[in-house]
Motif scaffolding. Sequence first.
Motif, short mmCIF file in Angstrom:
data_model
loop_
_atom_site.label_atom_id
_atom_site.label_comp_id
_atom_site.label_asym_id
_atom_site.label_seq_id
_atom_site.Cartn_x
_atom_site.Cartn_y
_atom_site.Cartn_z
N GLN A 62 0.80 -1.23 0.00
CA GLN A 62 0.00 0.00 0.00
C GLN A 62 0.83 1.28 0.00
O GLN A 62 0.29 2.36 -0.20
CB GLN A 62 -0.93 0.02 1.22
N ASN A 63 2.14 1.15 0.25
CA ASN A 63 2.92 2.39 0.35
C ASN A 63 2.97 3.17 -0.94
O ASN A 63 3.30 4.36 -0.95
CB ASN A 63 4.34 2.10 0.85
N ILE A 64 2.62 2.54 -2.04
CA ILE A 64 2.64 3.24 -3.33
C ILE A 64 1.63 4.38 -3.35
O ILE A 64 1.87 5.46 -3.91
CB ILE A 64 2.40 2.25 -4.49
N SER A 65 0.46 4.16 -2.69
CA SER A 65 -0.56 5.21 -2.66
C SER A 65 -0.10 6.39 -1.80
O SER A 65 -0.30 7.55 -2.17
CB SER A 65 -1.88 4.65 -2.10
N GLN A 66 0.53 6.05 -0.64
CA GLN A 66 1.03 7.12 0.23
C GLN A 66 2.16 7.89 -0.45
O GLN A 66 2.26 9.11 -0.35
CB GLN A 66 1.51 6.54 1.56
N ALA A 67 3.03 7.16 -1.16
CA ALA A 67 4.14 7.82 -1.85
C ALA A 67 3.62 8.74 -2.95
O ALA A 67 4.16 9.83 -3.18
CB ALA A 67 5.07 6.77 -2.44
N TYR A 68 2.55 8.31 -3.63
CA TYR A 68 1.98 9.08 -4.74
C TYR A 68 1.52 10.46 -4.28
O TYR A 68 1.71 11.45 -4.99
CB TYR A 68 0.81 8.31 -5.35
N THR A 191 4.11 9.67 6.81
CA THR A 191 4.09 10.97 7.48
C THR A 191 5.42 11.25 8.15
O THR A 191 5.99 12.35 8.04
CB THR A 191 2.95 11.01 8.52
N ALA A 192 5.95 10.21 8.85
CA ALA A 192 7.24 10.37 9.53
C ALA A 192 8.38 10.58 8.53
O ALA A 192 9.27 11.41 8.75
CB ALA A 192 7.52 9.14 10.39
N MET A 193 8.34 9.84 7.41
CA MET A 193 9.39 9.99 6.40
C MET A 193 9.36 11.40 5.80
O MET A 193 10.41 12.01 5.57
CB MET A 193 9.20 8.96 5.28
N HIS A 194 8.15 11.89 5.53
CA HIS A 194 8.02 13.20 4.91
C HIS A 194 8.52 14.30 5.84
O HIS A 194 9.17 15.26 5.38
CB HIS A 194 6.56 13.46 4.54
N GLU A 195 8.26 14.14 7.13
CA GLU A 195 8.63 15.18 8.07
C GLU A 195 10.07 15.05 8.57
O GLU A 195 10.72 16.05 8.85
CB GLU A 195 7.67 15.16 9.27
N GLY A 205 11.48 11.96 0.90
CA GLY A 205 10.89 11.15 1.98
C GLY A 205 10.21 9.89 1.48
O GLY A 205 10.28 8.83 2.11
N TRP A 206 9.53 9.97 0.31
CA TRP A 206 8.82 8.79 -0.18
C TRP A 206 9.80 7.70 -0.59
O TRP A 206 9.47 6.50 -0.52
CB TRP A 206 7.91 9.16 -1.35
N ARG A 207 11.01 8.05 -1.02
CA ARG A 207 12.01 7.03 -1.35
C ARG A 207 12.52 6.33 -0.08
O ARG A 207 12.76 5.11 -0.08
CB ARG A 207 13.17 7.67 -2.11
N TRP A 208 12.68 7.08 0.99
CA TRP A 208 13.13 6.48 2.25
C TRP A 208 12.12 5.45 2.75
O TRP A 208 12.50 4.44 3.36
CB TRP A 208 13.34 7.57 3.31
N MET A 319 -1.49 15.44 6.91
CA MET A 319 -2.86 15.15 7.31
C MET A 319 -3.54 14.19 6.32
O MET A 319 -4.35 13.35 6.70
CB MET A 319 -3.67 16.44 7.42
N ILE A 320 -3.19 14.33 5.04
CA ILE A 320 -3.76 13.41 4.04
C ILE A 320 -3.35 11.98 4.36
O ILE A 320 -4.12 11.03 4.17
CB ILE A 320 -3.31 13.82 2.62
N ASN A 321 -2.12 11.80 4.87
CA ASN A 321 -1.67 10.47 5.25
C ASN A 321 -2.19 10.05 6.61
O ASN A 321 -2.37 8.84 6.86
CB ASN A 321 -0.14 10.43 5.28
N ALA A 322 -2.46 11.00 7.49
CA ALA A 322 -2.83 10.67 8.86
C ALA A 322 -4.33 10.38 9.02
O ALA A 322 -4.71 9.48 9.78
CB ALA A 322 -2.42 11.81 9.80
#
Length: 512
Positions: A62-68, A191-195, A205-208, A319-322
Motif C-alpha cells: 500500500q505504500n505506493i498510494s502514500q508515496a503518490y 508521514t514520519a518519512m516526509h517530516e 521522503g517517499w524514497r526512504w 494530514m492526508i496520510n494521517a
Amino acid sequence: MVLSPFKARTQKPSAEVDVEVLGDASKGHVRSKEERSLVFRLDCFLMTFGCISQIIKYLDQQNISQAYVSGMKEDLNLNGNELNFFSTYFSIGYCIMLIPSQVIMTYVRPSLWLPGLEIVWGVLTGLVATSSNASQIYALRTFIGLAESSAWPGMMTLFMHWYTPTELAKRMGFYHSCQAIGGMMANALQTAMHEGLDGAQGLAGWRWMFIINAIITVVFAFAGFVCIPDYPNKPNPMAFWFSKADAQLAMDRLSRNNRTEPSPVNWVSAKRTFSNWVVYFITILYIATVLASWGYAYFSLFLKSLENPDGTPRWDVSMINAIPIGGGAIQVAFVWIWAWLSDWLRTRWVLIVAQAVIGLIPCIIMSIWNVPLGAKYFSYFISYVCLGTAPLIFAWISDLIPQDPEQRALVVGVSIALYYAISSWSQVLIWPAVEAPHYRVGWQSSIALWVLVIMMTVLLRYIDVKWMLPQRLVFKEQKEQEAAAMADEPSLEKEKDAEDYSANVQDMKDLK
C-alpha cells in the motif's frame, strides 16, 4: 469427494444438529492441557509470524498510494492514471502466480516457500526507491505481485489445517485485520518519512519509505523458517517449538472435526475441484464482496481534492496520510468483531449479509453526491466497517468442504487469483484517478455488487442446509462407525479366541 447437491439426501436436519453446518464436531469437547498448550504455541509462532508478515506485506503493497500523494507524483512527473496502473501491474503479477503457488505449497514446505518469497519481494520493494519513471515502477510492481501472491492465501490455507471450526474465524479475522494495521502503518510511516527524512542523503521522503520497508521485510522473513509448522502430517523439522506429540494431537484434532490430512494437489484433486459448483460460487461471492467495498481505498484522493474557499488545499500532506489511519482503526476493530461473533454464534452467512447491508449506506450517499461534506466523510469512514467478509467466506469454505483440503486450497487460490485478474483492469475503468473525487459509476457499481452478495449468501445458506449438511452428517456417521468397529476389533478377536479354546477343550474330551 465432490459435494453435489443432487446426490445428497434431502431431509431437513433438526435444529439440535444445525451446528453441523459449521462442521463443529467438537461441540462439548473439553480441551486437555496438552491441546490448550498446542493452540497457545500455534498462536505464538504461526499466528504471530503470519500477522507480522501480513502487516509488512500490506505496508509494502500500500505504500505506493502514500508515496503518490507525498511527492512521487511531482518528482516523477506523473499526470495521468499512473496510480491505477501501479495497482494494475501488481495485480497482473499477483493473479499469474497465485494458483501455481497454492499448488507448489503442497509439494514444497511452506516454511521454506513463504519466507523465501518474502525475502524476494522485500528486495524488490527497496528497488522502487531507485526508480526514475513510471515504467520502472510498473516492472517492479509486477514482480512484487508475483512474489507476494503466496502470502495471504497461503497462510489462510495453513490456518484451515491447524485450527478447529470454533477457533478458525477468530484467527482468520485477526490475521485479515493486519492488512488494515499495515495500511495504518503505511500512512504513519510516510508521514514520519516526509517530516523527518525528506531530503536526507539527497533522497525524498517517499524514497526512504521503500528503503526502510525493504530492510524490515528481509530481516523479519528469516523468522518464518522456524515459526511456520508446515502441515500436521508433515511437520517442519526446524520448528523447535513443535514436538512429535504435538503432531499426533494435531492429527487427532483434524479427525475429531471431520477433516482429512492434507496431501499434494494433483490432476485428480484439480478435476474434482473444477467439476464442483462450489469453486465457481465462492469465487463469484468473494470477488463481489471485495470489489463492492473498494471505494474506501480512494479516501486519500478525496482528501487531496478538498480545497479551502481561497483555493488552497484543505489538508497538507501529513494530514492526508494521517486521517485515513482512523478508518484503518475502524477496520481492525470491526474485522475482530465480525470474526469473534462468527465463532461465538457459530454462523458465517448472517454476518456477511449484515456487512453487505452496512456497505450499501455509503454507496447510496456517495451516489447522490450532492450532500453535506460531513456526510461524505461519514461515508468513507463507515466503508471500513464492512471489510471483514473475506475471513468469514474462507472460514465458511472450511465448514462446507471439511473432508477435502486440496479442494479448499484450490478454491482459495482461484477466488483470489480471479479477483486480482478482474481488479487489474476494472479499477482503472470504475475508479479512475482522474475522476477523483467524484466517480461516474464507482459507487453505483458497488450498490449492484452488494445486492448480489446478499442474494448469493442467502442462496448458499439455503443450499448448505438443504443438501450439503446431510452429506456431512452421513460422512460423520460413517467415520464414527469405522472408529467404533476399530475399537471393538480387539474384543471380537478375544471372543473368537475364547470360542476356539472352548472348541479345542471339547474335542479333547471327546477323544478321551
